[in-house]
Scaffold this motif. Structure first.
Motif, short mmCIF file in Angstrom:
data_model
loop_
_atom_site.label_atom_id
_atom_site.label_comp_id
_atom_site.label_asym_id
_atom_site.label_seq_id
_atom_site.Cartn_x
_atom_site.Cartn_y
_atom_site.Cartn_z
N ALA A 1 40.77 47.10 41.97
CA ALA A 1 39.34 47.46 41.89
C ALA A 1 38.66 46.53 40.90
O ALA A 1 37.64 45.91 41.19
N VAL A 2 39.27 46.42 39.71
CA VAL A 2 38.81 45.48 38.67
C VAL A 2 39.98 44.54 38.42
O VAL A 2 41.12 44.99 38.21
N PHE A 3 39.71 43.24 38.46
CA PHE A 3 40.81 42.27 38.36
C PHE A 3 41.21 42.08 36.90
O PHE A 3 40.36 41.90 36.03
N SER A 4 42.54 42.13 36.70
CA SER A 4 43.04 42.31 35.34
C SER A 4 42.91 41.07 34.46
O SER A 4 42.97 41.18 33.25
N MET A 5 42.73 39.90 35.01
CA MET A 5 42.56 38.70 34.19
C MET A 5 41.08 38.30 34.09
O MET A 5 40.67 37.69 33.11
N ASP A 6 40.30 38.61 35.12
CA ASP A 6 38.92 38.10 35.18
C ASP A 6 37.87 39.18 34.92
O ASP A 6 36.72 38.87 34.63
N GLY A 7 38.24 40.46 35.10
CA GLY A 7 37.29 41.55 34.82
C GLY A 7 36.24 41.76 35.89
O GLY A 7 35.33 42.58 35.73
N ASP A 8 36.33 41.02 37.01
CA ASP A 8 35.32 41.21 38.06
C ASP A 8 35.76 42.32 39.01
O ASP A 8 36.90 42.80 38.96
N ILE A 9 34.84 42.72 39.89
CA ILE A 9 35.06 43.90 40.73
C ILE A 9 35.19 43.46 42.19
O ILE A 9 34.45 42.57 42.64
N ILE A 10 36.10 44.09 42.92
CA ILE A 10 36.26 43.76 44.34
C ILE A 10 34.96 44.10 45.09
O ILE A 10 34.27 45.06 44.73
N ASP A 11 34.67 43.33 46.13
CA ASP A 11 33.49 43.63 46.97
C ASP A 11 33.85 44.86 47.81
O ASP A 11 34.30 44.76 48.95
N PHE A 12 33.68 45.99 47.19
CA PHE A 12 34.20 47.24 47.76
C PHE A 12 33.49 47.66 49.05
O PHE A 12 34.16 47.97 50.05
N PRO A 13 32.14 47.66 49.09
CA PRO A 13 31.49 48.07 50.35
C PRO A 13 31.97 47.23 51.53
O PRO A 13 32.22 47.75 52.62
N LYS A 14 32.16 45.93 51.30
CA LYS A 14 32.55 45.04 52.40
C LYS A 14 34.02 45.28 52.80
O LYS A 14 34.34 45.31 54.00
N ILE A 15 34.89 45.47 51.81
CA ILE A 15 36.31 45.64 52.16
C ILE A 15 36.50 46.95 52.92
O ILE A 15 37.30 47.04 53.86
N VAL A 16 35.71 47.96 52.55
CA VAL A 16 35.78 49.25 53.25
C VAL A 16 35.34 49.05 54.71
O VAL A 16 36.00 49.51 55.66
N GLU A 17 34.22 48.34 54.86
CA GLU A 17 33.67 48.12 56.21
C GLU A 17 34.68 47.35 57.08
O GLU A 17 34.95 47.73 58.23
N ILE A 18 35.29 46.31 56.50
CA ILE A 18 36.22 45.48 57.27
C ILE A 18 37.47 46.28 57.66
O ILE A 18 37.97 46.18 58.79
N CYS A 19 37.96 47.08 56.73
CA CYS A 19 39.17 47.87 57.03
C CYS A 19 38.90 48.86 58.16
O CYS A 19 39.73 49.04 59.05
N LYS A 20 37.72 49.47 58.11
CA LYS A 20 37.35 50.43 59.18
C LYS A 20 37.30 49.70 60.52
O LYS A 20 37.89 50.14 61.51
N LYS A 21 36.61 48.57 60.51
CA LYS A 21 36.41 47.80 61.76
C LYS A 21 37.75 47.37 62.36
O LYS A 21 37.93 47.40 63.58
N HIS A 22 38.70 46.99 61.51
CA HIS A 22 39.97 46.46 62.01
C HIS A 22 41.09 47.48 61.96
O HIS A 22 42.26 47.14 62.12
N ASN A 23 40.72 48.75 61.70
CA ASN A 23 41.72 49.82 61.74
C ASN A 23 42.89 49.55 60.79
O ASN A 23 44.05 49.74 61.15
N ALA A 24 42.53 49.09 59.58
CA ALA A 24 43.57 48.81 58.58
C ALA A 24 43.50 49.87 57.49
O ALA A 24 42.42 50.36 57.15
N TRP A 25 44.65 50.22 56.93
CA TRP A 25 44.68 51.13 55.78
C TRP A 25 44.20 50.36 54.55
O TRP A 25 44.49 49.17 54.41
N LEU A 26 43.52 51.09 53.64
CA LEU A 26 43.02 50.44 52.42
C LEU A 26 43.69 51.09 51.20
O LEU A 26 43.64 52.30 51.01
N MET A 27 44.33 50.22 50.38
CA MET A 27 44.92 50.68 49.12
C MET A 27 44.21 49.96 47.97
O MET A 27 44.10 48.73 47.99
N ILE A 28 43.71 50.71 46.99
CA ILE A 28 43.03 50.10 45.85
C ILE A 28 43.74 50.52 44.56
O ILE A 28 44.03 51.69 44.34
#
Ligand SMILES: Cc1ncc(COP(=O)(O)O)c(C=O)c1O
Length: 402
Positions: free
Chosen positions: A188-215
């Motif tokens: 969710a937050v990257f441990s060396m850089d402190g930035d945040i995953i593009d969460f809305p987009k990763i959720v949308e892509i996982c739904k579209k491609h029927n992939a499980w999402l682990m954060i």
């Protein structure tokens, strides 16, 4: 015998590492493994007999040493002793473990949760228990080593995508043959850089491609969201993560890891994950401390507000002094130095001026991107943060970084 020319690869590796660290020690630039001998509130520690401002801690909300949490641990020792009777599935489960797992499930708004004895082990065992040969697992390039190791161990086809590059993730997902199981994993937050995953987009892509999402919420639990519940709360996207992983060793001042999610998935992990079946349970004091910590987070919301204010002050203050803090938006603040030597030199100056801050150098980060990996905490006061930034800036000027 000169190990550098030996055919024994083990000995060569050991010797190469020893030489690297001996060289740093000779130059007085070895900063790792220094023992802390005492806590001084949440913001300072005693190191080598000196009180130093703590800028390398994961205790983002300043909970380590919290009286309620300490008391919970002491009560647990008095009641259960210091260890358990073995692995969870046999005699290792205490009512405390179940209480902690209920607390986590409620905090994370999930059906159920299961705990393990470290965050590292959680990623290793969860990814490798859920995935197997013939499946596909997709991992951000900057994900934590424990995720990478879990992906490799699973035997699934392992595909990495460029950091936070959702277009590349989508393109990789679209190449997977139909009918195959897919898991996408990211911090969710990257441990060396402190930035945040593009969460809305990763959720949308996982739904579209029927992939499980682990954060992995190691650095977002207690940090993101108004009440510290993490990335779903931060983006107001409840119920969008399938496997909600987190640690009990950072904002939660204990040790261990957890996964929260669907009750059948959690039950599967209790019966299929090797770290649960073949490794001893969390000790009572640590389970009780973790359980109490979730309650303290909810009872003391000012800590999250203070962390947010301190984060803003630290990032904007370092930038105003001319530093590159990369893409961070959180309490993990990389202070880019460039070469490993410069990162060591800045650390040396900071430590001489009573700041306990540590460098991250290659190969943990790419060559040329060595940095201080500073963290700011809810326990810091604004004047302490100003002092820390002034000291870092003195070094930045001295070593030609700003
Ligand atoms: C993103 C991430 N995941 C997992 C872990 C492992 O957690 P633990 O230290 O609790 O084993 C860490 C630890 O640094 C981490 O940063």
């Amino acid at each position: 015998m000169d190990w550098r020319t030996s055919n024994d690869m083990i000995a060569r590796r050991v010797a190469a590492m020893r030489e690297r660290f001996e060289d740093l020690k000779e130059k007085d630039l070895y900063f790792y493994n220094q023992p802390i001998s005492e806590l001084r509130g949440g913001a300072s520690v005693i190191v080598n007999g000196r009180e130093m401002g703590m800028y390398a801690s994961y205790s983002y909300l300043g909970l380590v040493g919290h009286p309620r949490i300490n008391q919970a641990a002491q009560d647990a020792v008095a009641k259960y002793g210091t260890g358990t009777h073995g692995v969870r599935s046999l005699a290792g489960t205490l009512d405390l473990h179940l209480e902690l797992e209920d607390t986590i499930a409620e905090f994370k708004h999930a059906d159920a949760a299961v705990t393990f004895t470290s965050g590292y082990v959680t990623n290793l065992t969860v990814v490798s228990s859920l995935m197997g040969r013939g499946d596909y697992v997709f991992s951000d390039k900057l994900n934590h080593a424990s995720i990478v190791d879990g992906c490799i161990m699973s035997g699934a086809k392992f595909r990495r995508f460029r950091h936070n590059d959702m277009a590349q993730l989508e393109s990789r997902l679209s190449k997977v043959p139909s009918g195959v199981s897919k898991l996408v994993v990211a911090d969710a937050v990257f441990s060396m850089d402190g930035d945040i995953i593009d969460f809305p987009k990763i959720v949308e892509i996982c739904k579209k491609h029927n992939a499980w999402l682990m954060i992995d919420e190691a650095h977002s639990l207690g940090v993101l969201g108004k009440t510290g519940r993490g990335i779903e709360e931060h983006f107001d996207l409840p119920g969008t993560i399938d496997i909600k992983m987190g640690t009990l060793s950072k904002t939660i001042p204990s040790v261990g890891g957890y996964v929260a999610g669907d009750k059948d998935v959690i039950s599967y992990l209790r019966h299929a994950s090797r770290a649960y079946i073949f490794s001893a349970a969390l000790p009572p004091a640590q389970a009780a401390a973790a359980n109490e910590s979730f309650k303290v987070i909810l009872d003391e919301p000012w800590r999250i507000e203070k962390l947010n204010a301190n984060t803003e002050q630290f990032i904007s203050g370092l930038q105003a002094r001319g530093f590159d803090t990369m893409q961070t938006e959180t309490a993990i603040v990389p202070v880019l130095c460039g070469s490993d030597e410069k990162a060591f030199a800045v650390t040396g100056h900071a430590q001489k001026n009573d700041l306990f801050v540590l460098p991250v150098v290659s190969p943990a980060v790419p060559v040329g991107l060595a940095r201080l990996r500073a963290t700011v905490l809810a326990a810091h006061e604004p004047d302490q943060i100003e002092y820390a930034m002034d000291v870092i800036a003195e070094a930045g000027k001295q070593f030609g970084i700003i």
